[in-house]
Scaffold this active site. Structure first.
Site, PDB file in Angstrom:
ATOM      1  N   GLY A 176      -4.915  -1.420 -23.421  1.00  0.00           N
ATOM      2  CA  GLY A 176      -3.872  -1.371 -24.438  1.00  0.00           C
ATOM      3  C   GLY A 176      -4.234  -0.414 -25.554  1.00  0.00           C
ATOM      4  CB  SER A 177      -2.874  -0.102 -28.959  1.00  0.00           C
ATOM      5  OG  SER A 177      -3.212  -1.301 -29.618  1.00  0.00           O
ATOM      6  CB  THR A 178      -7.249   2.742 -30.259  1.00  0.00           C
ATOM      7  OG1 THR A 178      -7.315   3.649 -29.140  1.00  0.00           O
ATOM      8  CG2 THR A 178      -8.556   2.822 -31.031  1.00  0.00           C
ATOM      9  CB  THR A 227      -4.781  -4.337 -29.670  1.00  0.00           C
ATOM     10  OG1 THR A 227      -3.489  -4.238 -30.282  1.00  0.00           O
ATOM     11  CG2 THR A 227      -4.968  -5.741 -29.146  1.00  0.00           C
ATOM     12  N   GLY A 228      -7.678  -3.023 -29.425  1.00  0.00           N
ATOM     13  CA  GLY A 228      -9.007  -3.019 -28.818  1.00  0.00           C
ATOM     14  C   GLY A 228     -10.107  -3.235 -29.845  1.00  0.00           C
ATOM     15  CD  GLU A 232      -7.231   2.569 -19.902  1.00  0.00           C
ATOM     16  OE1 GLU A 232      -6.980   3.425 -20.790  1.00  0.00           O
ATOM     17  OE2 GLU A 232      -6.366   2.056 -19.178  1.00  0.00           O
TER      18      GLU A 232
END
Length: 479
Positions: free
Chosen positions: A226-228, A230-231, A248
């Site tokens: 998902g998004s950076t 949220t990561g 990822e």
């Protein structure tokens, strides 16, 4: 294991401890082509979460000791069961993801490559014979895995986590995106016909579910696509329990075009690489750097290629059929980006800054002619059909510009001189570099990001190992 029965695609359930569970609270996916509500999906309760984690830990005791060859055999059975429902998965994917039929069927069939790849994997073992001991290095399963899956490829990217996890001997709880919960829930439901209860489970939910799973002390690993942004939150939240984490994340993927290419042919391929699934692909072409000697010719060619793309559902030329933006949040983000492009007076070679209202979340492709390097369309991942085309002259300068991003997921280099292209590719700060092709990923190769595009990786011959701990046994002889 439950007895085999036909799986119906008109009702959706959470899957906990081998059972199909409903709940009082429901959510609904939205068909982005029509903005209409889809089937109700149960929102997992706290009890569902605790029951799922308990069932996974219980199943892990025996599943982790199930012989590797037996696990392979059951995954093969899972593949056969999945293949029975290819049409159903395609039809549901068209609705939940807004994909044209050719794109949806492409994903449901591409999922078979995930099965075929994982069925060929082995867990390596190294044995060293030393004068005083035998040293054996093994890879043992981590435990319970929470898989937080994205909305752009809900089948392929869910199976890309499920299969190596259970092959390694782990048990997995799938948390699909609330935008596209349907196909992932059915993957888990079908799995109940093959695997013992607790090995493969799935929980649909709201924004609170992901953090609950990440923080849970009896989950040993989180794998997230998902998004950076949220990561980063997942990475931070995993620290208190020392969870293993694979992330990822996003990419602002550069493509460099040398002046010796066949302009028409390359422009056509780059357009497809940028706008497949309407640009909603993490490794899609995001920034296109074209040598100044062919810039005008290439710009004209890519405008012609993009202008051929259709949103009317006509699939005579299937690869050129576009769908809607998958959800309102991403749709509004893109509308805001277009308004800023218009407000700053950036030159458009195709399209406009105005999005026409329609029955779905449709945005026609836009090509931006040589925007400033510091404009948002260059510095941020658009994740939609807005393409910046930029000029370059000096090789070292364009490499610097391509690397001038916090992200580093994928990159492409195009040149008739493949040695020169490879030399440039080696200097690009990206996990996957493609020479004379757009980002054609494969389960056979590791998918990982540099910088803020990820942590660790999946797929390839070593992706399986991310679901394992390393155990080294030192064996001495008794004197």
């Amino acid at each position: 294991m439950t007895g085999k029965h036909p799986v119906k695609f008109d009702k959706y359930f959470n899957v906990v401890a081998g059972e199909l569970r409903d709940s009082k609270t429901k959510s609904h996916g939205i068909d982005p082509s029509t903005k209409s509500e889809l089937w109700p999906v149960p929102v997992a309760t706290d009890k569902d979460v605790e029951d799922a984690v308990a069932a996974a830990n219980k199943a892990f005791v025996t599943w982790s000791e199930t012989p590797f060859e037996e696990r392979l055999k059951m995954i093969k059975e899972y593949q056969s069961a999945y293949e029975l429902y290819l049409d159903e998965f395609t039809n549901v994917l068209m609705k939940e993801a807004g994909k044209p039929r050719v794109t949806a069927s492409g994903e449901s069939e591409d999922a078979l490559n995930q099965f075929e790849h994982n069925l060929k994997l082995k867990l390596p073992e190294e044995v060293l014979h030393e004068p005083d001991r035998i040293i054996t290095t093994r890879h043992v399963p981590l435990g319970v895995v929470a898989a937080i899956c994205p909305w752009n490829f809900p089948i392929v990217l869910s199976l890309g986590k499920i299969l190596p996890a259970i092959l390694a001997g782990c048990c997995i709880i799938i948390k699909p995106s609330p935008f596209t919960p349907y196909t992932a829930l059915k993957l888990a439901e079908i799995a109940q016909q093959i695997f013992p209860p607790g090995v493969v489970q799935a929980l649909g939910g709201d924004d609170a579910l992901g953090p609950t799973l990440v923080a849970h002390p009896k989950i040993q690993k989180v794998t997230f696509t998902g998004s950076t942004a949220t990561g980063k939150r997942i990475f931070a939240a995993s620290a208190p329990t020392m969870k293993r984490v694979v992330l990822e994340l996003g990419g602002n993927d550069a493509t460099i075009i040398f002046p010796d290419v066949n302009v028409g042919e390359v422009a056509s391929q780059v357009a497809l690489g940028a706008l497949f699934h309407t640009g909603q692909v993490c490794v899609a072409v995001k920034r296109i750097y074209v040598h100044e000697d062919i810039y005008d010719q290439f710009l004209e060619a890519i405008v012609q290629a993009v202008a051929k793309m259709s949103m009317d559902g006509d699939e005579v030329e299937a690869p050129w059929t576009l769908g809607p933006i998958q959800n309102r949040m991403q749709y509004e983000k893109l509308r805001g980006l277009l308004k800023e492009i218009e407000a700053k007076g950036l030159k458009l070679a195709l399209g406009s800054g105005t999005v026409e209202e329609s029955e779905g979340y449709f945005i026609k492709p836009v090509v931006v002619d040589n925007p400033p390097e510091d404009s948002r369309i260059v510095t941020e991942e658009q994740f939609g059909p807005i393409l910046p085309i930029l000029k370059w002259k000096n090789v070292e300068d364009v490499i610097t510009r391509a690397n001038n991003t916090k992200m580093g997921l994928a990159a492409c280099v195009w040149s008739a001189d493949t040695a020169a292209a490879e030399k440039v590719g080696r200097k690009l700060q990206a996990g996957s570099v493609f020479i004379n092709a757009t980002a054609l990923t494969t389960p056979k190769a590791m998918l990982s990001g540099h910088k803020e595009s990820g942590l660790g990786g999946e797929w390839g011959s070593t992706g399986l190992l991310s679901y394992c701990n390393v155990q080294v046994m030192h064996e001495f002889k008794l004197v």
